[in-house]
Design a protein around this motif. Structure first.
Motif, mmCIF file in Angstrom:
data_model
loop_
_atom_site.group_PDB
_atom_site.id
_atom_site.type_symbol
_atom_site.label_atom_id
_atom_site.label_comp_id
_atom_site.label_asym_id
_atom_site.label_seq_id
_atom_site.Cartn_x
_atom_site.Cartn_y
_atom_site.Cartn_z
ATOM 1 N N VAL A 109 0.837 -1.208 0.000
ATOM 2 C CA VAL A 109 0.000 0.000 0.000
ATOM 3 C C VAL A 109 0.871 1.258 0.000
ATOM 4 C CG1 VAL A 109 -1.670 1.342 1.367
ATOM 5 C CG2 VAL A 109 -2.013 -1.119 1.016
ATOM 6 N N ALA A 110 1.945 1.257 0.796
ATOM 7 C CA ALA A 110 2.835 2.421 0.861
ATOM 8 C C ALA A 110 3.509 2.685 -0.480
ATOM 9 C CB ALA A 110 3.883 2.217 1.958
ATOM 10 N N VAL A 111 4.003 1.630 -1.129
ATOM 11 C CA VAL A 111 4.690 1.791 -2.415
ATOM 12 C C VAL A 111 3.713 2.241 -3.502
ATOM 13 C CG1 VAL A 111 5.939 0.561 -4.248
ATOM 14 C CG2 VAL A 111 6.544 0.181 -1.848
ATOM 15 N N ALA A 112 2.447 1.859 -3.377
ATOM 16 C CA ALA A 112 1.448 2.182 -4.403
ATOM 17 C C ALA A 112 1.008 3.641 -4.373
ATOM 18 C CB ALA A 112 0.231 1.270 -4.255
ATOM 19 N N GLU A 113 1.383 4.378 -3.340
ATOM 20 C CA GLU A 113 0.992 5.783 -3.270
ATOM 21 C C GLU A 113 1.536 6.530 -4.476
ATOM 22 O OE1 GLU A 113 0.845 9.461 -0.093
ATOM 23 O OE2 GLU A 113 2.375 7.913 0.160
ATOM 24 N N GLY A 114 0.658 7.223 -5.171
ATOM 25 C CA GLY A 114 1.065 7.991 -6.343
ATOM 26 C C GLY A 114 1.136 7.184 -7.626
ATOM 27 N N ALA A 115 0.904 5.870 -7.558
ATOM 28 C CA ALA A 115 0.959 5.038 -8.762
ATOM 29 C C ALA A 115 -0.318 5.203 -9.587
ATOM 30 C CB ALA A 115 1.153 3.572 -8.385
ATOM 31 N N ASP A 116 -0.219 4.851 -10.866
ATOM 32 C CA ASP A 116 -1.387 4.877 -11.739
ATOM 33 C C ASP A 116 -2.124 3.549 -11.739
ATOM 34 O OD1 ASP A 116 -1.083 7.587 -12.974
ATOM 35 O OD2 ASP A 116 0.848 6.718 -13.532
ATOM 36 N N LEU A 117 -1.415 2.474 -11.346
ATOM 37 C CA LEU A 117 -2.021 1.149 -11.332
ATOM 38 C C LEU A 117 -1.202 0.235 -10.428
ATOM 39 C CD1 LEU A 117 -4.252 -0.661 -12.664
ATOM 40 C CD2 LEU A 117 -2.522 -1.322 -14.345
ATOM 41 N N LEU A 118 -1.906 -0.587 -9.676
ATOM 42 C CA LEU A 118 -1.277 -1.622 -8.855
ATOM 43 C C LEU A 118 -1.789 -2.967 -9.352
ATOM 44 C CD1 LEU A 118 0.269 -2.739 -6.364
ATOM 45 C CD2 LEU A 118 -1.815 -2.317 -5.039
ATOM 46 N N VAL A 119 -0.869 -3.887 -9.662
ATOM 47 C CA VAL A 119 -1.239 -5.216 -10.148
ATOM 48 C C VAL A 119 -0.894 -6.232 -9.069
ATOM 49 C CG1 VAL A 119 -0.883 -6.950 -11.947
ATOM 50 C CG2 VAL A 119 -0.747 -4.502 -12.512
ATOM 51 N N LEU A 120 -1.865 -7.065 -8.711
ATOM 52 C CA LEU A 120 -1.622 -8.143 -7.760
ATOM 53 C C LEU A 120 -2.471 -9.351 -8.108
ATOM 54 C CD1 LEU A 120 -3.586 -7.883 -4.494
ATOM 55 C CD2 LEU A 120 -3.636 -5.938 -6.033
ATOM 56 N N ALA A 121 -2.070 -10.499 -7.545
ATOM 57 C CA ALA A 121 -2.777 -11.753 -7.809
ATOM 58 C C ALA A 121 -3.642 -12.142 -6.616
ATOM 59 C CB ALA A 121 -1.774 -12.870 -8.093
ATOM 60 N N ARG A 122 -4.692 -12.865 -6.907
ATOM 61 C CA ARG A 122 -5.512 -13.435 -5.841
ATOM 62 C C ARG A 122 -4.642 -14.417 -5.050
ATOM 63 N NH1 ARG A 122 -11.076 -12.546 -6.696
ATOM 64 N NH2 ARG A 122 -11.404 -11.391 -8.614
ATOM 65 N N ASP A 123 -4.824 -14.438 -3.736
ATOM 66 C CA ASP A 123 -3.952 -15.248 -2.885
ATOM 67 C C ASP A 123 -4.723 -16.166 -1.944
ATOM 68 O OD1 ASP A 123 -5.015 -13.340 -1.197
ATOM 69 O OD2 ASP A 123 -3.101 -12.737 -0.323
ATOM 70 N N GLY A 124 -5.995 -16.422 -2.269
ATOM 71 C CA GLY A 124 -6.806 -17.275 -1.398
ATOM 72 C C GLY A 124 -7.213 -18.555 -2.112
ATOM 73 N N ARG B 112 -8.528 -20.363 -4.878
ATOM 74 C CA ARG B 112 -8.734 -20.008 -6.280
ATOM 75 C C ARG B 112 -9.523 -21.076 -7.038
ATOM 76 N NH1 ARG B 112 -3.193 -18.711 -5.388
ATOM 77 N NH2 ARG B 112 -2.542 -20.249 -6.925
ATOM 78 N N SER B 113 -10.170 -21.981 -6.313
ATOM 79 C CA SER B 113 -10.930 -23.046 -6.971
ATOM 80 C C SER B 113 -12.349 -22.601 -7.327
ATOM 81 C CB SER B 113 -10.991 -24.285 -6.081
ATOM 82 O OG SER B 113 -11.729 -24.010 -4.893
ATOM 83 N N ARG B 114 -12.777 -21.469 -6.798
ATOM 84 C CA ARG B 114 -14.130 -20.977 -7.099
ATOM 85 C C ARG B 114 -14.127 -19.459 -7.073
ATOM 86 N NH1 ARG B 114 -14.532 -23.659 -2.206
ATOM 87 N NH2 ARG B 114 -15.433 -25.373 -3.367
ATOM 88 N N LEU B 115 -15.085 -18.878 -7.785
ATOM 89 C CA LEU B 115 -15.253 -17.436 -7.766
ATOM 90 C C LEU B 115 -15.731 -17.013 -6.381
ATOM 91 C CD1 LEU B 115 -17.139 -17.055 -11.177
ATOM 92 C CD2 LEU B 115 -14.723 -16.602 -10.736
ATOM 93 N N PRO C 244 -6.257 -19.736 -15.103
ATOM 94 C CA PRO C 244 -7.581 -19.387 -15.628
ATOM 95 C C PRO C 244 -8.631 -19.363 -14.517
ATOM 96 C CG PRO C 244 -6.497 -20.935 -17.090
ATOM 97 C CD PRO C 244 -5.625 -20.809 -15.860
ATOM 98 N N ALA C 245 -9.489 -18.355 -14.569
ATOM 99 C CA ALA C 245 -10.515 -18.199 -13.543
ATOM 100 C C ALA C 245 -11.466 -19.393 -13.552
ATOM 101 C CB ALA C 245 -11.300 -16.912 -13.779
ATOM 102 N N PRO C 246 -11.986 -19.749 -12.373
ATOM 103 C CA PRO C 246 -12.984 -20.827 -12.322
ATOM 104 C C PRO C 246 -14.241 -20.414 -13.107
ATOM 105 C CG PRO C 246 -12.253 -20.199 -10.104
ATOM 106 C CD PRO C 246 -11.671 -19.204 -11.056
ATOM 107 N N GLY C 247 -15.012 -21.392 -13.520
ATOM 108 C CA GLY C 247 -16.222 -21.122 -14.290
ATOM 109 C C GLY C 247 -17.326 -20.486 -13.464
ATOM 110 N N LEU C 248 -18.300 -19.919 -14.167
ATOM 111 C CA LEU C 248 -19.428 -19.276 -13.485
ATOM 112 C C LEU C 248 -20.243 -20.267 -12.664
ATOM 113 C CD1 LEU C 248 -20.696 -16.711 -16.147
ATOM 114 C CD2 LEU C 248 -19.266 -16.318 -14.127
ATOM 115 N N ALA C 249 -20.107 -21.554 -12.965
ATOM 116 C CA ALA C 249 -20.832 -22.564 -12.195
ATOM 117 C C ALA C 249 -20.381 -22.578 -10.734
ATOM 118 C CB ALA C 249 -20.628 -23.949 -12.808
ATOM 119 N N THR C 250 -19.225 -21.983 -10.441
ATOM 120 C CA THR C 250 -18.748 -21.958 -9.058
ATOM 121 C C THR C 250 -19.369 -20.816 -8.258
ATOM 122 O OG1 THR C 250 -16.801 -20.575 -9.512
ATOM 123 C CG2 THR C 250 -16.524 -22.968 -9.747
#
Length: 163
Positions: free
Chosen positions: A101-116, A118-121, A148-154
């Motif tokens: 969060v501190a490093v992102a100050e003033g940035a135009d975009l922050l990219v991160l991955a889901r970390d929980g 990931r088997s379902r939406l 790849p994201a899990p399907g909408l069935a999740t």
């Protein structure tokens, strides 16, 4: 355009690929790795508590610090190579979510991955660190699925409303 990419072992390639796909014009890309400062400290503490102080040369905290530095440098190098354009590696130590969060100050975009989970939406695909960053980021956030994201069935069924 300043883009911060939070690199975490195991999910970083998806974040780098997202920058290539969604921020091709970014002229300032910072590859951010956070070394959790508490981890080597835990090694030192466990060693002192369990094994006493007789053999400081065997302290696992020292080895953990060495390994942490090597893996951070290796990960940053691999990410820069995958990105394939000029970028700035940044390795910070501390509580990951607060450093990001501190490093992102003033940035135009922050990219991160889901970390929980990931088997379902759903909200459980964000672990505590990513949830904190998403909730507190001082800039726009691009949240990526490491695979790849899990399907909408999740999706859970809609709540039933009893009248």
């Amino acid at each position: 355009m300043r883009v911060i990419v939070w690199l975490v072992e195991g999910t970083w390639p998806a974040c780098v690929d997202a920058v290539r796909a969604h921020a091709p014009a970014a002229d300032d890309v910072v590859l951010l790795h956070i070394s959790e400062a508490a981890v080597p400290g835990l090694g030192h503490g466990a060693f002192a508590g369990l094994l006493g102080r007789g053999h400081p040369e065997r302290d696992p905290g020292d080895r953990m610090e060495d390994l942490g530095g090597v893996s951070a440098a290796g990960l940053l190098d691999a990410a820069a190579e995958r990105l394939g354009r000029p970028c700035s590696p940044l390795d910070r130590a501390g509580r990951a979510e607060r450093e990001v969060v501190a490093v992102a100050e003033g940035a135009d975009l922050l990219v991160l991955a889901r970390d929980g989970d990931r088997s379902r939406l759903g909200p459980h695909s964000l672990g505590p660190a990513a949830r904190f960053v998403v909730d507190h980021a001082p800039c726009p956030v691009l949240l990526v699925w490491p695979e790849p994201a899990p399907g909408l069935a999740t999706l859970p069924p809609p709540p039933s409303h009893h009248h």
